[in-house]
Design an enzyme around this catalytic site. Structure first.
Site, PDB file in Angstrom:
ATOM      1  N   TYR A 120      -1.760  -3.284  -6.652  1.00  0.00           N
ATOM      2  CA  TYR A 120      -1.341  -4.208  -5.643  1.00  0.00           C
ATOM      3  C   TYR A 120      -2.506  -4.292  -4.438  1.00  0.00           C
ATOM      4  CZ  TYR A 120       1.139  -7.080  -2.579  1.00  0.00           C
ATOM      5  OH  TYR A 120       1.505  -8.153  -1.567  1.00  0.00           O
ATOM      6  N   GLY A 121      -2.932  -5.323  -4.061  1.00  0.00           N
ATOM      7  CA  GLY A 121      -3.974  -5.610  -2.697  1.00  0.00           C
ATOM      8  C   GLY A 121      -4.705  -4.137  -2.382  1.00  0.00           C
ATOM      9  N   ARG A 131       2.938  -4.478  18.211  1.00  0.00           N
ATOM     10  CA  ARG A 131       4.298  -5.126  18.483  1.00  0.00           C
ATOM     11  C   ARG A 131       4.961  -4.153  19.295  1.00  0.00           C
ATOM     12  NH1 ARG A 131       6.327  -8.777  14.658  1.00  0.00           N
ATOM     13  NH2 ARG A 131       4.639  -9.216  13.028  1.00  0.00           N
ATOM     14  N   ASP A 179      -9.474  -9.227   9.224  1.00  0.00           N
ATOM     15  CA  ASP A 179      -9.021  -8.077   9.004  1.00  0.00           C
ATOM     16  C   ASP A 179     -10.167  -7.024   9.304  1.00  0.00           C
ATOM     17  OD1 ASP A 179      -6.547  -6.517   8.079  1.00  0.00           O
ATOM     18  OD2 ASP A 179      -7.830  -6.271   6.248  1.00  0.00           O
ATOM     19  N   ARG A 219       1.571 -12.074  -0.504  1.00  0.00           N
ATOM     20  CA  ARG A 219       0.296 -12.666   0.390  1.00  0.00           C
ATOM     21  C   ARG A 219      -0.579 -13.999  -0.480  1.00  0.00           C
ATOM     22  NH1 ARG A 219      -2.049  -8.556   3.540  1.00  0.00           N
ATOM     23  NH2 ARG A 219      -0.396  -6.857   3.516  1.00  0.00           N
ATOM     24  N   HIS A 260     -10.562  -1.814  11.728  1.00  0.00           N
ATOM     25  CA  HIS A 260      -9.403  -2.984  11.294  1.00  0.00           C
ATOM     26  C   HIS A 260      -9.221  -3.963  12.349  1.00  0.00           C
ATOM     27  CE1 HIS A 260      -5.041  -3.094   9.691  1.00  0.00           C
ATOM     28  NE2 HIS A 260      -5.997  -3.956   8.893  1.00  0.00           N
ATOM     29  N   ARG A 303       0.747  -1.150  -0.006  1.00  0.00           N
ATOM     30  CA  ARG A 303      -0.212   0.085  -0.073  1.00  0.00           C
ATOM     31  C   ARG A 303       0.895   1.072   0.012  1.00  0.00           C
ATOM     32  NH1 ARG A 303      -1.857   0.577   4.492  1.00  0.00           N
ATOM     33  NH2 ARG A 303      -1.230  -1.062   5.741  1.00  0.00           N
ATOM     34  N   SER A 329      -1.361  -3.612  10.540  1.00  0.00           N
ATOM     35  CA  SER A 329      -1.088  -4.525   9.410  1.00  0.00           C
ATOM     36  C   SER A 329       0.078  -5.374   9.915  1.00  0.00           C
ATOM     37  CB  SER A 329      -0.876  -3.778   8.327  1.00  0.00           C
ATOM     38  OG  SER A 329      -1.969  -2.981   8.104  1.00  0.00           O
ATOM     39  N   GLY A 366      -0.707 -20.339  19.761  1.00  0.00           N
ATOM     40  CA  GLY A 366      -1.525 -21.150  20.561  1.00  0.00           C
ATOM     41  C   GLY A 366      -1.426 -20.788  21.963  1.00  0.00           C
ATOM     42  N   GLU A 367      -0.321 -20.360  22.631  1.00  0.00           N
ATOM     43  CA  GLU A 367      -0.318 -20.155  24.052  1.00  0.00           C
ATOM     44  C   GLU A 367      -0.982 -18.963  24.205  1.00  0.00           C
ATOM     45  OE1 GLU A 367       0.918 -22.199  25.686  1.00  0.00           O
ATOM     46  OE2 GLU A 367       2.255 -23.265  25.044  1.00  0.00           O
ATOM     47  N   ASN A 368      -1.278 -17.924  23.267  1.00  0.00           N
ATOM     48  CA  ASN A 368      -2.258 -16.723  23.608  1.00  0.00           C
ATOM     49  C   ASN A 368      -3.597 -17.198  24.124  1.00  0.00           C
ATOM     50  OD1 ASN A 368      -0.042 -15.234  22.825  1.00  0.00           O
ATOM     51  ND2 ASN A 368      -0.593 -15.036  20.824  1.00  0.00           N
ATOM     52  N   ASN A 375       5.987  -8.663   2.184  1.00  0.00           N
ATOM     53  CA  ASN A 375       4.535  -8.282   2.127  1.00  0.00           C
ATOM     54  C   ASN A 375       3.803  -9.216   1.219  1.00  0.00           C
ATOM     55  OD1 ASN A 375       2.135  -6.790   2.934  1.00  0.00           O
ATOM     56  ND2 ASN A 375       2.370  -5.479   1.103  1.00  0.00           N
ATOM     57  N   CYS A 417       0.557  -7.849  11.924  1.00  0.00           N
ATOM     58  CA  CYS A 417       1.127  -8.009  13.425  1.00  0.00           C
ATOM     59  C   CYS A 417       0.339  -9.194  14.055  1.00  0.00           C
ATOM     60  CB  CYS A 417       0.563  -6.654  14.176  1.00  0.00           C
ATOM     61  SG  CYS A 417       1.656  -5.360  14.043  1.00  0.00           S
ATOM     62  N   GLY A 418      -0.216 -10.105  13.200  1.00  0.00           N
ATOM     63  CA  GLY A 418      -0.744 -11.482  13.680  1.00  0.00           C
ATOM     64  C   GLY A 418      -2.284 -11.639  13.727  1.00  0.00           C
ATOM     65  N   THR A 428      -4.383 -12.603  11.328  1.00  0.00           N
ATOM     66  CA  THR A 428      -4.788 -13.937  10.825  1.00  0.00           C
ATOM     67  C   THR A 428      -4.526 -14.966  11.867  1.00  0.00           C
ATOM     68  OG1 THR A 428      -4.209 -12.735   8.592  1.00  0.00           O
ATOM     69  CG2 THR A 428      -4.705 -15.346   8.762  1.00  0.00           C
ATOM     70  N   LYS A 442      -9.429  -1.874   1.851  1.00  0.00           N
ATOM     71  CA  LYS A 442      -9.197  -1.007   2.770  1.00  0.00           C
ATOM     72  C   LYS A 442      -9.948   0.349   2.341  1.00  0.00           C
ATOM     73  CE  LYS A 442      -6.170  -3.476   4.605  1.00  0.00           C
ATOM     74  NZ  LYS A 442      -6.610  -3.922   6.153  1.00  0.00           N
TER      75      LYS A 442
HETATM   76  C1  OXD Z   1      -3.252  -4.485   5.633  1.00  0.00           C
HETATM   77  C2  OXD Z   1      -3.875  -5.655   4.871  1.00  0.00           C
HETATM   78  O1  OXD Z   1      -2.165  -3.992   5.030  1.00  0.00           O
HETATM   79  O2  OXD Z   1      -4.796  -6.039   5.629  1.00  0.00           O
HETATM   80  O3  OXD Z   1      -3.616  -4.218   6.759  1.00  0.00           O
HETATM   81  O4  OXD Z   1      -3.556  -5.877   3.815  1.00  0.00           O
HETATM   82 MN    MN Z   2      -5.289  -5.174   7.491  1.00  0.00          MN
END
Ligand code: OXD
Ligand code: MN
Length: 649
Positions: A262-263, A463, A338, A432, A291, A113, A313, A557-559, A430, A315-316, A318, A271
């Protein structure tokens, strides 16, 4: 020029696939060959277009001068045609190791992006962005005036689709028949975008039918662009990075994107619509477009709750949305990874839908260890972008080292031979996967419920290598809104930022606010009036490190142990202790049953006066410099109270 002329005048259909197209036209148009503004319609039926949709398309035909129009129906036949076309153009290659999977390699200048080229257009700048302090560059979005937006469009779009097909993509964000969903029409000259939108949204004929009832849609215009020099560096991935621009006009429910395939720049439902325009619609209509991932979690007693979580974006989100809990007896199911659209129902219960239909997830780091569920989801019907490929017809990225079959060789995302001694990454950081959500083995049974799922807790996180505990609970809604506003996180590769600087990313929405962040905060605060049963708010940080730079918490998984604590807090269990920043788990508050790791819990939950005074100062400075007079007094008060509590430590 008549819209419909006789079938025997057909001349301009796809040369590569004329027979199929003629068949489609016969099927849909009962033997009639159609035109819009004198341009052949090679797929679909113009009588399916509502007057408003038709006039939008006509207006953009006059601007972009495409050679053909293809109204997308969303069928497999159509998708197969696009796949074949993209292979001929060299945009994608097959991945024969898997079923119906493809790899696209983008122009290296078009891999993320571009926040600096993303604008919101309003009459008045202050509707879009807070006024930064004199001499300070604003970082909470970019404003453009209506005149400048018109100029930018005229400069770039005039005739930009010559010799190209304009695809008309009707799509629904959210299940087509949900009252919480919204419709868009994307006009694009990119078959890659069409194929991706088919995965990421509900796309095709059924949406056009729905539009006959409502006639309300978000207008989305996209072109990969046509460089002024006429020179296209990589014909398989045309783009115009020098002139890329992504424009949003909330007053018209309109998005215009030029120059990037791109995405987040080109799949305009994501977005641009679901967050930027979505947040402005949500403000008008009294709901929230965020988000956030949405997950369902069931405890060993069989009690199920839904949680929404906002992380920046890459940062985990998914990974959390598809988590395999390590705590015995727990089950996580995924609603979305997302974006969440949330509103209070008439009983004051916050309900959320995932407006998307697929996952556009960051590939590197995804593995059978970090996210086995994603690995079970993505190896069929998936469009990969900028990952590396293997000599046995598969994909590879950083994190997949243990999954490589012996003896295979690797080609990196740019198409160069790669081995583990290479100095550059195999997959773009990045890169995907774009994959249907319905394929996820733990997709929640309610993921398409028209009324949405009930949300009990909201998590913010980022993070934060230093100072921020694994989890803490906000004192109340207002304090929670301040916690969201104060979010900070290390920069990632999802946008054009360099290095690992800690950036402010309020609500993980900094790149996605559709309107002034101060007004957005006011909107969140106003939710207090909508319900007596507000979700509780928490902050989590899986990324705290020790002095040697090692992660203090194993994560993944420990989360589930953290989610378990959150669930027990929702039940008002006495497993927390107060600190100046909020409630953290009391000693033995976190369930460590079966925990194999050696973790320093004292360090993990430490709240240090020195760190938090600096943190408060950084937040105060940020609010003062970036939000100024638009900062709601309630947030200012919350921050002052936080400072007092820390000073009293
Ligand atoms: C982002 C995405 O960049 O979900 O946040 O693609
Ligand atoms: Mn996102």
């Amino acid at each position: 020029m008549p819209d419909i002329i006789e079938f025997n005048k057909i001349s301009n259909v796809y040369s590569t696939d004329a027979v199929r197209v003629v068949k489609t036209i016969r099927n849909h148009n009962v033997g009639l060959f159609q035109q819009l503004r004198g341009v052949s319609v090679v797929n679909g039926n113009i009588t399916d277009l509502s007057p408003k949709v038709k006039s939008y398309i006509e207006e953009k035909i006059d601007l972009c001068h495409p050679e053909k129009i293809h109204i997308c129906d969303g069928t497999d036949t159509e998708n197969n045609h696009l796949i074949q076309l993209m292979q001929q153009q060299g945009t994608i290659v097959p991945l024969p190791k898997y079923k119906n999977c493809w790899l696209a390699r983008t122009n290296p200048a078009d891999t993320a992006r571009v926040e600096s080229k993303t604008f919101i257009c309003t009459e008045d700048r202050s509707e879009t962005i807070p006024t930064p302090l004199d001499g300070v560059k604003g970082t909470l979005g970019n404003w453009i005036s209506p005149i400048k937006m018109q100029e930018a469009i005229k400069d770039r779009f005039s005739g930009c689709m010559r010799n190209r097909t304009m695809y008309v993509v009707p799509f629904s964000m959210g299940p087509i028949h949900s009252p919480l969903s919204k419709i868009g029409i994307e006009l694009t000259d990119s078959p890659y975008v069409v194929a991706s939108m088919r995965i990421m949204t509900r796309m095709g004929q059924a949406v056009l039918q729905k539009l006959q009832e409502t006639d309300e849609f978000v207008k989305c215009l996209h072109s990969v662009g046509n460089p002024v020099s006429g020179f296209v560096e990589m014909p398989s991935w045309p783009c115009d990075p020098d002139r890329t621009i992504i424009l949003h006009k909330p007053d018209n429910n309109e998005i215009v994107s030029y120059g990037s395939g791109y995405g987040g720049n080109s799949l305009l439902g994501k977005k641009c619509f679901a967050l930027r325009i979505g947040s402005t619609i949500a403000k008008r209509e009294g709901w929230l477009a965020e988000h956030m991932l949405i997950l369902g979690i069931t405890n060993p007693k069989g009690e199920k709750r839904y949680i929404a979580a906002a992380f920046p974006s890459a940062c985990g989100k998914t990974n959390l949305a598809m988590m395999t809990p390590s705590l015995p007896g727990f089950k996580v199911e995924c609603v979305g990874d997302d974006i969440a659209w949330m509103r209070f129902d008439k009983n004051g219960q916050l309900r959320a839908i995932n407006p998307e239909n697929g996952f556009f997830g960051v590939a590197p780091g995804t593995s059978s260890k970090s996210n086995p569920i994603a690995m079970q989801t993505i190896f069929k019907n998936t469009l990969f972008t900028n990952v590396a490929s293997t000599s046995d017809g598969g994909v590879f990225w950083e994190g997949m080292e243990d999954e490589l079959a012996p003896g295979v060789s690797i080609t990196d995302w740019r198409g160069q031979k790669w081995n583990k001694d290479s100095k550059t990454p195999a997959a773009h950081p990045n890169s995907r996967f774009c994959t249907p959500a319905s394929q996820c083995p733990i997709i929640d049974p309610q993921w398409e419920a028209p009324e949405g799922v009930p949300i009990s807790a909201i998590l913010f996180g980022g993070r934060r290598p230093k100072g921020v505990p694994l989890v803490y609970e906000a004192r109340n809604w207002r304090h929670g809104v301040m916690v969201g506003a104060a979010m900070r996180s290390e920069a990632t590769a999802a946008a054009e930022h360099q290095g690992k600087v800690i950036m402010h990313d309020p609500f993980a929405m900094r790149p996605f606010f559709g309107y002034n962040f101060g007004h957005y905060l006011q909107h969140w605060l106003s939710m207090e009036k909508r319900s007596e049963n507000l979700p509780k708010i928490f902050h989590v940080n899986w990324f705290r490190k020790n002095a040697q730079g090692k992660f203090l918490w194993p994560g993944f998984g420990e989360n589930s142990r953290v989610l378990d604590w959150i669930l027990r807090r929702l039940d008002n269990e006495n497993c927390a202790q107060e600190t100046p920043i909020g409630y953290v788990p009391s000693k033995n508050g976190i369930n460590l049953e079966g925990f194999q790791e050696n973790v320093d819990l004292t360090e993990l939950f430490d709240v240090s006066k020195e760190f938090w005074l600096e943190e408060v100062e950084a937040i105060e400075k940020y609010f003062k410099q970036q939000v100024g007079k638009d900062l709601p007094v309630e947030i200012d008060e919350q921050l002052k109270e936080l400072r007092k509590r820390i000073e009293a430590m």
